[in-house]
Design a protein around this motif. Structure first.
Motif, PDB file in Angstrom:
ATOM      1  N   HIS A   1       7.756   0.608  12.973  1.00 49.15           N
ATOM      2  CA  HIS A   1       8.915   0.258  12.160  1.00 49.15           C
ATOM      3  C   HIS A   1       8.758   0.803  10.734  1.00 49.15           C
ATOM      4  CE1 HIS A   1       9.051  -3.293  15.107  1.00 49.15           C
ATOM      5  NE2 HIS A   1       9.985  -2.441  15.475  1.00 49.15           N
ATOM      6  N   LEU A   2       7.556   0.696  10.184  1.00 47.94           N
ATOM      7  CA  LEU A   2       7.302   1.244   8.860  1.00 47.94           C
ATOM      8  C   LEU A   2       7.358   2.766   8.909  1.00 47.94           C
ATOM      9  CD1 LEU A   2       6.595   0.839   5.907  1.00 47.94           C
ATOM     10  CD2 LEU A   2       4.180   0.585   6.565  1.00 47.94           C
ATOM     11  N   ALA A   3       6.816   3.354   9.962  1.00 47.90           N
ATOM     12  CA  ALA A   3       6.844   4.809  10.113  1.00 47.90           C
ATOM     13  C   ALA A   3       8.282   5.320  10.172  1.00 47.90           C
ATOM     14  CB  ALA A   3       6.087   5.213  11.376  1.00 47.90           C
ATOM     15  N   GLN A   4       9.133   4.615  10.900  1.00 43.80           N
ATOM     16  CA  GLN A   4      10.540   5.021  10.990  1.00 43.80           C
ATOM     17  C   GLN A   4      11.232   4.914   9.626  1.00 43.80           C
ATOM     18  OE1 GLN A   4      12.542   3.024  14.414  1.00 43.80           O
ATOM     19  NE2 GLN A   4      10.450   2.699  15.123  1.00 43.80           N
ATOM     20  N   THR A   5      10.810   3.941   8.818  1.00 41.75           N
ATOM     21  CA  THR A   5      11.363   3.819   7.472  1.00 41.75           C
ATOM     22  C   THR A   5      10.968   5.019   6.624  1.00 41.75           C
ATOM     23  OG1 THR A   5      11.158   1.412   7.680  1.00 41.75           O
ATOM     24  CG2 THR A   5      11.590   2.281   5.484  1.00 41.75           C
ATOM     25  N   TYR A   6       9.717   5.448   6.745  1.00 43.83           N
ATOM     26  CA  TYR A   6       9.290   6.668   6.036  1.00 43.83           C
ATOM     27  C   TYR A   6      10.175   7.857   6.425  1.00 43.83           C
ATOM     28  CZ  TYR A   6       4.629   4.512   5.060  1.00 43.83           C
ATOM     29  OH  TYR A   6       3.585   3.723   4.650  1.00 43.83           O
TER      30      TYR A   6
ATOM     31  N   LYS B   1       0.825  -1.202   0.000  1.00 37.34           N
ATOM     32  CA  LYS B   1       0.000   0.000   0.000  1.00 37.34           C
ATOM     33  C   LYS B   1       0.866   1.261   0.000  1.00 37.34           C
ATOM     34  CE  LYS B   1      -4.218  -1.794   2.195  1.00 37.34           C
ATOM     35  NZ  LYS B   1      -5.208  -1.151   1.312  1.00 37.34           N
ATOM     36  N   SER B   2       1.991   1.197   0.699  1.00 37.64           N
ATOM     37  CA  SER B   2       2.922   2.330   0.715  1.00 37.64           C
ATOM     38  C   SER B   2       3.431   2.622  -0.693  1.00 37.64           C
ATOM     39  CB  SER B   2       4.104   2.041   1.650  1.00 37.64           C
ATOM     40  OG  SER B   2       3.679   1.842   2.973  1.00 37.64           O
ATOM     41  N   ASN B   3       3.824   1.568  -1.383  1.00 35.53           N
ATOM     42  CA  ASN B   3       4.331   1.739  -2.750  1.00 35.53           C
ATOM     43  C   ASN B   3       3.261   2.299  -3.674  1.00 35.53           C
ATOM     44  OD1 ASN B   3       7.019   0.854  -2.344  1.00 35.53           O
ATOM     45  ND2 ASN B   3       6.334  -1.274  -2.312  1.00 35.53           N
ATOM     46  N   GLU B   4       2.009   1.890  -3.448  1.00 37.11           N
ATOM     47  CA  GLU B   4       0.900   2.433  -4.242  1.00 37.11           C
ATOM     48  C   GLU B   4       0.709   3.925  -3.999  1.00 37.11           C
ATOM     49  OE1 GLU B   4      -2.416   0.055  -3.109  1.00 37.11           O
ATOM     50  OE2 GLU B   4      -1.676  -1.768  -4.106  1.00 37.11           O
ATOM     51  N   GLN B   5       1.126   4.386  -2.813  1.00 30.92           N
ATOM     52  CA  GLN B   5       1.025   5.805  -2.463  1.00 30.92           C
ATOM     53  C   GLN B   5       2.267   6.596  -2.894  1.00 30.92           C
ATOM     54  OE1 GLN B   5      -1.660   7.430  -0.970  1.00 30.92           O
ATOM     55  NE2 GLN B   5      -2.712   5.496  -1.375  1.00 30.92           N
ATOM     56  N   GLY B   6       3.173   5.936  -3.595  1.00 27.09           N
ATOM     57  CA  GLY B   6       4.393   6.611  -4.030  1.00 27.09           C
ATOM     58  C   GLY B   6       5.487   6.620  -2.988  1.00 27.09           C
ATOM     59  N   LEU B   7       5.326   5.816  -1.934  1.00 31.35           N
ATOM     60  CA  LEU B   7       6.343   5.712  -0.884  1.00 31.35           C
ATOM     61  C   LEU B   7       7.132   4.436  -1.128  1.00 31.35           C
ATOM     62  CD1 LEU B   7       3.985   6.544   2.138  1.00 31.35           C
ATOM     63  CD2 LEU B   7       5.367   8.152   0.800  1.00 31.35           C
TER      64      LEU B   7
ATOM     65  N   LYS C   1      -6.383   5.379   7.419  1.00 32.68           N
ATOM     66  CA  LYS C   1      -5.462   6.041   6.499  1.00 32.68           C
ATOM     67  C   LYS C   1      -5.053   5.058   5.397  1.00 32.68           C
ATOM     68  CE  LYS C   1      -5.685   9.907   8.654  1.00 32.68           C
ATOM     69  NZ  LYS C   1      -6.339  11.078   8.050  1.00 32.68           N
ATOM     70  N   PRO C   2      -4.486   5.566   4.279  1.00 36.71           N
ATOM     71  CA  PRO C   2      -4.324   4.725   3.074  1.00 36.71           C
ATOM     72  C   PRO C   2      -3.414   3.514   3.209  1.00 36.71           C
ATOM     73  CG  PRO C   2      -3.297   6.893   2.783  1.00 36.71           C
ATOM     74  CD  PRO C   2      -4.136   6.970   4.005  1.00 36.71           C
ATOM     75  N   CYS C   3      -2.480   3.517   4.153  1.00 33.17           N
ATOM     76  CA  CYS C   3      -1.574   2.372   4.266  1.00 33.17           C
ATOM     77  C   CYS C   3      -1.885   1.468   5.457  1.00 33.17           C
ATOM     78  CB  CYS C   3      -0.120   2.846   4.351  1.00 33.17           C
ATOM     79  SG  CYS C   3       0.408   3.798   2.905  1.00 33.17           S
ATOM     80  N   TYR C   4      -2.983   1.759   6.138  1.00 37.33           N
ATOM     81  CA  TYR C   4      -3.357   0.957   7.312  1.00 37.33           C
ATOM     82  C   TYR C   4      -3.950  -0.382   6.875  1.00 37.33           C
ATOM     83  CZ  TYR C   4      -5.733  -0.573  11.557  1.00 37.33           C
ATOM     84  OH  TYR C   4      -6.157  -1.303  12.620  1.00 37.33           O
TER      85      TYR C   4
END
Length: 291
Positions: free
Chosen positions: A142-147, A116-122, A168-171
């Motif tokens: 852990h994902l938030a820290q990667t962002y 989902k992150s990749n779909e959001q351009g992350l 939210k979109p990546c949840y």
């Protein structure tokens, strides 16, 4: 440890290490507890006991009273409820088998959140997240820290506000979670006492009363950094009501729910929650013969 008057002694029974989503190794976390003049502590990582033995060893070396713990993820009525286990046997086979299953579910959930992150351009990979998830338990921080590391957001709070909070979109919802009743039973199988964590997060007071009086829940986390005076009074009354109804002691506990200063909640620090020391001592004595 030199003897101190009880008014000078501090207890904190809720904290996390890198074995789950905390920022310090179990050893480093115990050193912080010592430096913050705590006397009784418990490590309560999410869905894992991987850090318990390391933390216990350091605590023992410094004469710090240590309670082996865990925080189990459950869900009921579309509400996520955490059940704390104190005095658990970290080697219990039923406990280890169950948390291994749920750790795998967390990995699958993380992979979906990465998609989902990749779909959001992350642009994020599983390996990048795994570098920050030093233990076996993958969590949204852990994902938030990667962002943050990749410059997509300025801090963990913004990552949750924009992408990772519920809705939210990546949840992604956790799947195959235990019910609170199943977690209570699992804690008891592991020879521990079961406590519902931070009940201010749920609107389940009457359910908690039922768990206390019917399903053998042992107590309530009354003192928590997110519990104001009104909440503390509310949950003390709930504990007292259940104690009268069941004719058996209801334990009350508390702690800072510490993760890390920089990516924890604002103002979070070890020992910040003013858990009366006598209460921490009651829990320690209740589980001491199991440690």
């Amino acid at each position: 440890m030199s003897k101190k008057h009880h008014s000078e002694l501090l207890a904190d029974l809720h904290m996390h290490s890198t074995a789950s989503d905390g920022g310090y190794s179990p050893s480093q976390l115990m050193e912080k507890c010592i430096n913050n003049h705590l006397s009784i502590v418990s490590l309560t990582d999410h869905d894992t006991t991987a850090g318990v033995i390391e933390a216990m060893k350091v605590a023992k070396e410094h004469h710090l009273r240590f309670i082996p713990g865990i925080e189990l993820s459950t869900r009921i009525k579309n509400t996520h409820v955490d059940i704390l286990g104190y005095g658990i046997d970290p080697h219990n086979k039923s406990l280890l088998s169950t948390i291994t299953f749920h750790q795998q579910m967390r990995i699958e959930r993380m992979k979906t959140m990465i998609e989902k992150s990749n779909e959001q351009g992350l642009s994020v990979t599983f390996n990048e997240v795994a570098e920050l998830a030093k233990g076996d338990t993958f969590s949204r921080p852990h994902l938030a820290q990667t962002y943050v590391k990749k410059g997509y957001v300025k801090d963990v709070k913004e990552a949750f506000d924009l992408y990772l909070a519920n809705g939210k979109p990546c949840y992604v919802e956790k799947e195959d979670e235990m019910t609170p009743q199943e977690a209570i039973e699992l804690v008891h199988q592991a020879e521990g006492i079961a406590i519902v964590a931070h009940p201010i997060f749920y609107s389940l007071d009457e359910d908690i009363f039922e768990w206390l009086t019917v399903h053998h829940l042992d107590g309530i986390e009354v003192y928590h950094r997110d519990h104001d005076d009104d909440a503390i009074d509310r949950f003390l009354k709930l504990a007292n009501r259940a104690e009268v109804a069941r004719g058996k002691k209801v334990f009350i506990t508390g702690g800072s729910d510490f993760h890390h200063e920089s990516f924890g909640r604002e103002g979070e620090n070890i020992g910040i929650t003013k858990l009366p020391y006598e209460i921490g001592e009651q829990i320690y004595k209740a589980v001491r013969n199991k440690i």
